[in-house]
Design a protein around this motif. Structure first.
Motif, short mmCIF file in Angstrom:
data_model
loop_
_atom_site.label_atom_id
_atom_site.label_comp_id
_atom_site.label_asym_id
_atom_site.label_seq_id
_atom_site.Cartn_x
_atom_site.Cartn_y
_atom_site.Cartn_z
N ILE A 1 0.85 -1.19 0.00
CA ILE A 1 0.00 0.00 0.00
C ILE A 1 0.89 1.24 0.00
O ILE A 1 1.74 1.41 0.88
N VAL A 2 0.67 2.11 -0.97
CA VAL A 2 1.40 3.38 -1.01
C VAL A 2 0.39 4.50 -0.79
O VAL A 2 -0.48 4.75 -1.62
N ASN A 3 0.49 5.13 0.37
CA ASN A 3 -0.38 6.26 0.72
C ASN A 3 0.20 7.51 0.08
O ASN A 3 1.24 8.02 0.49
N ASP A 4 -0.50 8.02 -0.93
CA ASP A 4 -0.01 9.14 -1.72
C ASP A 4 -0.40 10.48 -1.09
O ASP A 4 -1.05 11.31 -1.71
N GLY A 5 -0.02 10.65 0.19
CA GLY A 5 -0.24 11.94 0.86
C GLY A 5 -1.66 12.17 1.32
O GLY A 5 -2.12 13.33 1.34
N SER A 6 -2.38 11.12 1.71
CA SER A 6 -3.76 11.29 2.16
C SER A 6 -3.84 12.23 3.37
O SER A 6 -2.96 12.24 4.23
N THR A 7 -4.93 12.98 3.44
CA THR A 7 -5.16 13.91 4.55
C THR A 7 -6.35 13.49 5.41
O THR A 7 -6.72 14.21 6.33
N ASP A 8 -6.93 12.33 5.12
CA ASP A 8 -8.08 11.85 5.89
C ASP A 8 -7.62 10.73 6.84
O ASP A 8 -6.46 10.70 7.26
N GLU A 9 -8.49 9.80 7.17
CA GLU A 9 -8.19 8.74 8.14
C GLU A 9 -7.58 7.49 7.50
O GLU A 9 -7.51 6.43 8.12
N THR A 10 -7.14 7.62 6.25
CA THR A 10 -6.63 6.45 5.53
C THR A 10 -5.51 5.73 6.29
O THR A 10 -5.54 4.50 6.45
N GLU A 11 -4.52 6.44 6.75
CA GLU A 11 -3.39 5.80 7.44
C GLU A 11 -3.83 5.05 8.69
O GLU A 11 -3.41 3.91 8.92
N GLN B 1 -1.06 8.87 -8.70
CA GLN B 1 -1.18 7.42 -8.60
C GLN B 1 -0.02 6.69 -9.26
O GLN B 1 0.49 5.70 -8.72
N LEU B 2 0.42 7.15 -10.43
CA LEU B 2 1.47 6.43 -11.13
C LEU B 2 2.80 6.51 -10.39
O LEU B 2 3.56 5.53 -10.34
N ASN B 3 3.09 7.64 -9.79
CA ASN B 3 4.29 7.74 -8.97
C ASN B 3 4.17 6.87 -7.72
O ASN B 3 5.17 6.32 -7.24
N ALA B 4 2.95 6.74 -7.21
CA ALA B 4 2.74 5.83 -6.07
C ALA B 4 3.01 4.39 -6.48
O ALA B 4 3.64 3.62 -5.74
N LEU B 5 2.56 4.00 -7.66
CA LEU B 5 2.83 2.66 -8.15
C LEU B 5 4.32 2.44 -8.39
O LEU B 5 4.85 1.36 -8.13
N LEU B 6 4.99 3.46 -8.89
CA LEU B 6 6.43 3.36 -9.10
C LEU B 6 7.14 3.12 -7.77
O LEU B 6 8.05 2.28 -7.67
N THR B 7 6.71 3.84 -6.75
CA THR B 7 7.28 3.63 -5.41
C THR B 7 7.01 2.21 -4.93
O THR B 7 7.91 1.51 -4.45
#
Length: 393
Positions: free
Chosen positions: A36-46, A67-73
């Motif tokens: 799971i790559v959290n792409d800077g969420s500001t809600d309760e996702t983490e 999203q694509l940079n998150a997938l790359l990570t």
């Protein structure tokens, strides 16, 4: 025993991610890892992700970059034999999905990957329909369909592929370039994909990213680039397209009349064909209220097609302008580019290439040419770039 690596990019999906995760934990096949790559969420996702205490979860946080940079990570953490994409607001169809995937690959060892129809669900998880995709992937026919459907991914982006296929196709095509993952653009062929029973519940609701301004731009930019790569490596022969307006184009596609035309591997494009396709495409984007930047981009693409082979009006780009670029954008950076464009921070050279009037570009070195060609590729423009020392001009 094969391991499945699930790539899950997420951004502010706290409302749905718990259901998505439960659909993974309910699988009757247990040899998997979830990246799971959290792409800077500001809600309760983490917080919701960390409530699942399981060592099969690899959790990475990064600043918002798309999203694509998150997938790359996430791709850097893959250990499995089979890799699949699973969005954090969707659900798996049943608890047999992973075991069916393993069985399909074990029974058809020659297959590169799998795909399926999509089960459509609403924001409450209720099934509302089925999105049908082709029953078979025919090498040339599917590529022609992609071309005449203006770069649309006819089987969707939720890939299930072997790890080597992920590295050789999905990474460079889909993740890095924001183009269709299963096409070998240079060899003009597709991966060997097999259709299986529906495994994916795709959630459609008003707040979908795809309905946002930046979402629409990301879609159009990727479709432009897909067609650009097809036209740059192949040409279309045979009679010109028989349509002259959007209605006839839709009939042409619905009746699958694109099968009558040939597309062959080559080094040049059919200019008249490309001009007609892009002109109708522009009208469709306008009618569907795509953002102004998408319209601006396709207008520039049309201009570049009309100026192919013409060298009467140069745009000189010196080294200072190239050195002033704050960031060289690629397909994976579409969201970042859109945000930078809105803020006026994407760099003067990007603005210059998009807004100036010219029919070819002159630079001072081969290194400068590579950078300018990368910018043209990002915009999907067909202008020639020529190396010429300014002292020689």
């Amino acid at each position: 025993m094969r391991k499945i690596s699930v790539l899950m990019p997420t951004y502010n999906d706290a409302q749905y991610i718990t259901k998505s995760l439960h659909s993974i934990f309910e699988q009757n096949y247990n040899n998997w890892e979830l990246i799971i790559v959290n792409d800077g969420s500001t809600d309760e996702t983490e917080r919701l992700i960390k409530s699942f205490d399981d060592n099969r979860i690899k959790y990475i946080y990064q600043e918002n970059s798309g999203q694509l940079n998150a997938l790359l990570t996430g791709s850097k953490y893959i250990e499995g034999d089979i890799v699949l994409l699973f969005h954090s607001d969707d659900e798996l169809a049943n608890n047999r999905v992973f075991s069916n995937i393993i069985h399909s690959f074990d029974s058809h060892k020659e297959m590169d990957g799998l795909y399926a129809d999509y089960l459509i669900i609403d924001k409450n998880g209720n099934q509302t329909g089925i999105l049908k995709v082709p029953d078979q992937i025919h090498q040339t026919e599917i590529i022609k369909k992609v071309f005449y459907h203006k770069g649309d991914n006819t089987v969707g982006d939720t890939f299930i592929v072997k790890r080597d296929v992920f590295n050789n196709y999905v990474l460079p095509n889909y993740i890095y370039d924001n183009t269709i993952y299963y096409i070998n653009y240079k060899e003009f062929k597709t991966l060997n994909l097999m259709k299986i029973e529906p495994w994916y519940k795709y959630r459609v609701f008003d707040e979908n990213y795809i309905h946002s301004e930046v979402g629409k731009f990301e879609v159009s930019n990727g479709c432009f680039r897909t067609i650009y790569k097809l036209l740059s490596n192949n040409y279309c022969s045979g009679p010109l397209l028989p349509f002259s307006n959007l209605f006839v184009l839709k009939v042409f596609r619905k009746l699958k009349l694109y099968r009558l035309f040939s597309i062959k591997k080559g080094t040049s494009i059919h200019v008249d064909l490309a001009r007609k396709v892009y002109s109708l495409w522009r009208n469709e984007l306008i009618s569907k209220q795509f953002p102004d930047l998408s319209i601006k981009q396709i207008n520039k693409i049309l201009h570049s097609i009309n100026r192919i082979g013409k060298h009467s009006k140069p745009l000189y780009i010196d080294k200072k302008e190239i050195e002033s670029i704050p960031y060289l954008f690629h397909g994976k950076d579409v969201r970042r580019f859109y945000q930078a464009y809105q803020a006026g921070e994407m760099g003067n050279l990007y603005q210059l290439i998009l807004d100036s009037e010219y029919d070819h570009i002159i630079v001072e070195s081969e290194e400068d040419k590579e950078i300018v060609q990368a910018i043209l590729k990002f915009y999907s423009l067909f202008y020639d770039v020529i190396v010429e020392r300014r002292s020689d001009v």
